[in-house]
Design a protein around this motif. Structure first.
Motif, PDB file in Angstrom:
ATOM      1  N   LEU A 148       0.837  -1.194   0.000  1.00 57.86           N
ATOM      2  CA  LEU A 148       0.000   0.000   0.000  1.00 57.86           C
ATOM      3  C   LEU A 148       0.876   1.249   0.000  1.00 57.86           C
ATOM      4  O   LEU A 148       1.969   1.247   0.563  1.00 57.86           O
ATOM      5  N   ALA A 159       0.044  -5.322   4.933  1.00 56.01           N
ATOM      6  CA  ALA A 159      -1.318  -4.784   4.907  1.00 56.01           C
ATOM      7  C   ALA A 159      -1.969  -5.056   3.552  1.00 56.01           C
ATOM      8  O   ALA A 159      -3.164  -5.374   3.478  1.00 56.01           O
ATOM      9  N   ASP A 160      -1.195  -4.950   2.481  1.00 56.84           N
ATOM     10  CA  ASP A 160      -1.737  -5.220   1.148  1.00 56.84           C
ATOM     11  C   ASP A 160      -2.038  -6.702   0.970  1.00 56.84           C
ATOM     12  O   ASP A 160      -3.040  -7.072   0.354  1.00 56.84           O
ATOM     13  N   ARG A 163      -5.209  -7.289   2.734  1.00 55.14           N
ATOM     14  CA  ARG A 163      -6.307  -6.718   1.938  1.00 55.14           C
ATOM     15  C   ARG A 163      -6.753  -7.684   0.846  1.00 55.14           C
ATOM     16  O   ARG A 163      -7.959  -7.955   0.688  1.00 55.14           O
ATOM     17  N   ARG A 192     -10.706  -7.355  -0.341  1.00 54.27           N
ATOM     18  CA  ARG A 192     -11.040  -5.928  -0.361  1.00 54.27           C
ATOM     19  C   ARG A 192     -10.360  -5.230  -1.540  1.00 54.27           C
ATOM     20  O   ARG A 192      -9.168  -5.425  -1.801  1.00 54.27           O
ATOM     21  N   LEU A 219      -8.914  -1.782  -3.408  1.00 55.18           N
ATOM     22  CA  LEU A 219      -8.247  -0.580  -2.917  1.00 55.18           C
ATOM     23  C   LEU A 219      -9.234   0.563  -2.709  1.00 55.18           C
ATOM     24  O   LEU A 219      -9.084   1.369  -1.795  1.00 55.18           O
ATOM     25  N   GLU A 267     -12.042   0.473  -1.495  1.00 52.56           N
ATOM     26  CA  GLU A 267     -12.798   0.329  -0.248  1.00 52.56           C
ATOM     27  C   GLU A 267     -12.026   0.825   0.962  1.00 52.56           C
ATOM     28  O   GLU A 267     -12.606   0.961   2.046  1.00 52.56           O
ATOM     29  N   LEU A 268     -10.737   1.079   0.803  1.00 52.17           N
ATOM     30  CA  LEU A 268      -9.914   1.498   1.952  1.00 52.17           C
ATOM     31  C   LEU A 268     -10.162   2.955   2.297  1.00 52.17           C
ATOM     32  O   LEU A 268     -10.488   3.762   1.451  1.00 52.17           O
TER      33      LEU A 268
END
Length: 329
Positions: free
Chosen positions: A299, A315-316, A319, A324, A326, A328-329
């Motif tokens: 990210l 974190a990516d 995700r 999820r 991107l 939606e973040l």
């Protein structure tokens, strides 16, 4: 290394082979802090013997006390911890920070069908393919369907009497080559419950490294390990963070031929563009294969230090694993 959920299912199989009734407990949802994510398992017998956990401490104690006294005699029941009320569906336990925990409890007496179902779950946890476990709340009937490799582990549509639980191989992180970023990624991944394997044949680089406890080290070219049968499943992430094209490019070329759900390599936008061209021209990768590779990796958090970069990478990976976008973040 076997995951806790795998060991829970193995224990359930062993008990059932001895003609014992087992209660399979699955965390459905959590609101507030909880050490166990949705889909996590615990199994117990009528005498209170158990393996696995739901949340920790008082939750398990309350459940086992109720089980021993014969409270859970229905095929299925959803127990809510932290929710007001009385009865089997509302256990009188207050969770920290006002949290709420929902648990599916299935009473599974010995039968060839139940034993086969548990064995199929075990095979999914140790194999290469995720499956969806379906449970009908009205009568406890269960079966397995095909599943997407990523997304929510538990799906329960409003008003539906059916719960769908994705089961599959334990999450694994393959680190192609050592670097300080790779070491930081390994630390994060271990804490997130991943199996972590780091491959690097460069003795001059790895001679004095000290990896986090639980990381498996292999002194061989990462691309050879990645290409080995059964190494990369739909629950595997492969990342290369060495800045050494001899390591990184070969790892990417091998990874795109596997079912790995996340493939990434570190580098700037400019470096990534040059790598894409190398992978196309020299590696023979198609546009679709190159598009599978996250480059630049992670990210865009403005990370600078190895730990910050590792945080952005992991974190990516989380995700993508949770399905999820991107946006939606």
């Amino acid at each position: 290394m076997q995951s806790l959920d795998y060991r829970v299912v193995e224990q359930a199989i062993e008990w059932m082979k001895n003609h014992r009734t087992v209660w399979m407990c699955t965390v459905l949802s959590t609101f507030g802090s909880s050490p166990r994510e949705p889909g996590s398992l615990m199994v117990a017998c009528a005498d209170g013997e158990h393996l696995g956990s739901l949340s920790g401490g008082c939750v398990e104690e309350d459940f086992l006390d109720r089980l021993v006294t014969g409270e859970y005699d229905l095929p299925t029941v959803i127990v809510r911890y932290g929710s007001p009320g009385e009865g089997a569906g509302n256990a009188r336990i207050h969770l920290p920070c006002g949290g709420i925990l929902e648990v599916l409890v299935e009473r599974m007496p010995f039968s060839p069908e139940n034993l086969e179902h548990l064995e199929q779950i075990r095979n999914a946890l140790s194999g290469e393919k995720a499956l969806t476990r379906c449970v009908r709340l009205t009568d406890g009937k269960n079966w397995l369907d095909e599943a997407e490799p990523n997304g929510s582990r538990v799906i329960r549509e409003h008003g539906s009497e059916q719960i769908r639980i994705r089961v599959g191989p334990v999450a694994r992180l393959v680190l192609a080559g050592y670097s300080t970023v790779a070491e930081a990624c390994a630390s994060f991944a271990i804490n997130l419950g991943y199996q972590v394997v780091l491959c690097d044949p460069r003795e001059e680089v790895t001679r004095n490294i000290s990896l986090p406890a639980g990381v498996e080290f292999r002194s061989l070219l990462p691309s050879l390990f990645i290409a080995s049968e059964g190494v990369c499943t739909s629950s595997t992430a492969v990342i290369a963070v060495t800045h050494d094209p001899r390591i990184d490019d070969l790892a990417m070329m091998a990874a795109v031929k596997t079912p790995a759900s996340y493939i990434g390599v570190m580098g700037s936008v400019r470096t990534s563009e040059a790598r894409s061209e190398r992978l196309r021209a020299s590696g023979g990768l198609s546009a679709a294969e190159i598009a599978r590779i996250h480059m630049p990796i992670g990210l865009n958090l403005g990370s600078k230090t190895p730990s910050e970069i590792a945080l952005a990478i992991m974190a990516d990976i989380v995700r993508v694993r949770r399905g999820r976008d991107l946006a939606e973040l």
